[in-house]
Design a protein around this motif. Structure first.
Motif, mmCIF file in Angstrom:
data_model
loop_
_atom_site.group_PDB
_atom_site.id
_atom_site.type_symbol
_atom_site.label_atom_id
_atom_site.label_comp_id
_atom_site.label_asym_id
_atom_site.label_seq_id
_atom_site.Cartn_x
_atom_site.Cartn_y
_atom_site.Cartn_z
ATOM 1 N N GLU A 1 0.832 -1.206 0.000
ATOM 2 C CA GLU A 1 0.000 0.000 0.000
ATOM 3 C C GLU A 1 0.867 1.258 0.000
ATOM 4 O O GLU A 1 0.526 2.263 -0.633
ATOM 5 N N GLU A 2 1.980 1.197 0.686
ATOM 6 C CA GLU A 2 2.898 2.331 0.762
ATOM 7 C C GLU A 2 3.375 2.755 -0.631
ATOM 8 O O GLU A 2 3.587 3.936 -0.894
ATOM 9 N N TYR A 3 3.527 1.782 -1.507
ATOM 10 C CA TYR A 3 4.006 2.059 -2.873
ATOM 11 C C TYR A 3 2.918 1.804 -3.910
ATOM 12 O O TYR A 3 3.223 1.580 -5.087
ATOM 13 N N SER A 4 1.666 1.846 -3.496
ATOM 14 C CA SER A 4 0.563 1.433 -4.365
ATOM 15 C C SER A 4 0.453 2.243 -5.653
ATOM 16 O O SER A 4 0.183 1.675 -6.721
ATOM 17 N N ASP A 5 0.647 3.552 -5.573
ATOM 18 C CA ASP A 5 0.542 4.365 -6.784
ATOM 19 C C ASP A 5 1.552 3.917 -7.836
ATOM 20 O O ASP A 5 1.214 3.766 -9.023
ATOM 21 N N GLU A 6 2.759 3.692 -7.407
ATOM 22 C CA GLU A 6 3.809 3.268 -8.332
ATOM 23 C C GLU A 6 3.536 1.858 -8.860
ATOM 24 O O GLU A 6 3.727 1.588 -10.057
ATOM 25 N N ILE A 7 3.078 0.987 -7.970
ATOM 26 C CA ILE A 7 2.794 -0.394 -8.380
ATOM 27 C C ILE A 7 1.672 -0.428 -9.408
ATOM 28 O O ILE A 7 1.766 -1.126 -10.425
ATOM 29 N N PHE A 8 0.606 0.340 -9.196
ATOM 30 C CA PHE A 8 -0.512 0.349 -10.138
ATOM 31 C C PHE A 8 -0.075 0.889 -11.500
ATOM 32 O O PHE A 8 -0.500 0.384 -12.546
ATOM 33 N N LYS A 9 0.775 1.901 -11.489
ATOM 34 C CA LYS A 9 1.270 2.450 -12.761
ATOM 35 C C LYS A 9 2.104 1.415 -13.508
ATOM 36 O O LYS A 9 2.013 1.288 -14.730
ATOM 37 N N LEU A 10 2.917 0.665 -12.767
ATOM 38 C CA LEU A 10 3.738 -0.371 -13.392
ATOM 39 C C LEU A 10 2.868 -1.489 -13.958
ATOM 40 O O LEU A 10 3.127 -1.986 -15.065
ATOM 41 N N LEU A 11 1.831 -1.862 -13.219
ATOM 42 C CA LEU A 11 0.911 -2.897 -13.708
ATOM 43 C C LEU A 11 0.192 -2.428 -14.967
ATOM 44 O O LEU A 11 0.008 -3.195 -15.916
ATOM 45 N N ASP A 12 -0.202 -1.165 -14.970
ATOM 46 C CA ASP A 12 -0.856 -0.607 -16.158
ATOM 47 C C ASP A 12 0.083 -0.626 -17.362
ATOM 48 O O ASP A 12 -0.365 -0.678 -18.504
ATOM 49 N N GLY A 13 1.376 -0.582 -17.090
ATOM 50 C CA GLY A 13 2.367 -0.591 -18.153
ATOM 51 C C GLY A 13 2.819 -1.986 -18.559
ATOM 52 O O GLY A 13 3.736 -2.127 -19.365
ATOM 53 N N GLY A 14 2.184 -3.016 -17.966
ATOM 54 C CA GLY A 14 2.489 -4.386 -18.368
ATOM 55 C C GLY A 14 3.338 -5.191 -17.411
ATOM 56 O O GLY A 14 3.753 -6.316 -17.738
ATOM 57 N N ALA A 15 3.620 -4.673 -16.216
ATOM 58 C CA ALA A 15 4.449 -5.398 -15.260
ATOM 59 C C ALA A 15 3.795 -6.703 -14.816
ATOM 60 O O ALA A 15 2.566 -6.815 -14.753
ATOM 61 N N HIS A 16 4.636 -7.674 -14.503
ATOM 62 C CA HIS A 16 4.172 -8.936 -13.923
ATOM 63 C C HIS A 16 4.224 -8.801 -12.408
ATOM 64 O O HIS A 16 5.151 -8.190 -11.862
#
Length: 213
Positions: free
Chosen positions: A152-167
């Motif tokens: 949750e602390e890094y949720s914004d960054e994680i969601f952006k990475l997922l939107d960009g195709g991250a596994h």
């Protein structure tokens, strides 16, 4: 001495000793493969976990891989990171981002910590390493710090990475998943998104990998 059929628990993590030994055995087998005459198996990535869900996709060497683990669930990721940063594989030169979130009770429970810190030192642009120590750290509400709190602390960054195709991968005790799912759902709603739709899309795109026990 306990019988083989009895469930023996590893202190602090609560994981079954059986799985702990399996995780250890995976490392032993990995070493045997590397020193044996098994060039073909090694070339095909024999260091990876055997289950299809946790195979490391190698079609894009510049991909982002977000790895979430509790306790001995970190074992497969050690194999990933060794392939990315330690093995000389002509067909796979990793240039992406590997981000490991590891949740354990305390510092003494950390596995492969020195090795992960060495990756961090040698590949600062390609590796990130965040810890959730439930008996040593506090979350934003003053409670114990679990791996979902660190996510949750890094949720914004994680969601952006997922939107960009991250596994994104999850490995460890199955009890970790409800808390993680609740956290991701809450974050998605705060962003005005439907977590159910997002999760369905991640699964469809084969970005979502779960192996819990």
């Amino acid at each position: 001495m306990p019988r083989v059929s009895e469930k023996v628990r590893v202190p602090e993590t609560g994981e079954s000793a059986c799985f702990f030994l399996l995780a250890l055995w995976s490392v032993v087998v990995r070493g045997a493969l590397e020193i044996g005459s098994v060039g073909e198996a090694k070339a095909k990535g024999a260091t990876r976990p055997s289950g299809k869900i946790m195979l490391l996709p190698e079609d894009d060497p510049n991909a982002t891989h977000i790895m979430v683990a509790t306790g001995t669930g970190v074992a497969p990721y050690r194999g990933y990171l060794r392939r990315m940063f330690m093995e000389n594989v002509p067909t796979y030169k990793f240039g992406g981002l590997a981000w490991l979130f590891l949740g354990v009770a305390n510092t003494d429970s950390l596995l492969y910590h020195d090795e992960f810190n060495k990756h961090l030192q040698d590949y600062p642009d390609n590796f990130r390493y965040d810890l959730a120590l439930s008996r040593e750290q506090k979350n934003k509400n003053g409670g114990k710090m679990y791996v979902q709190d660190k996510i949750e602390e890094y949720s914004d960054e994680i969601f952006k990475l997922l939107d960009g195709g991250a596994h994104i991968y999850f490995c460890g005790l199955k009890g970790m998943m409800p808390g993680i799912q609740e956290t991701l759902k809450r974050v998605a709603e705060e962003r005005g998104e439907s977590w159910e739709e997002k999760l369905a899309k991640l699964k469809k795109n084969k970005q979502w990998h779960v192996e819990v026990y």
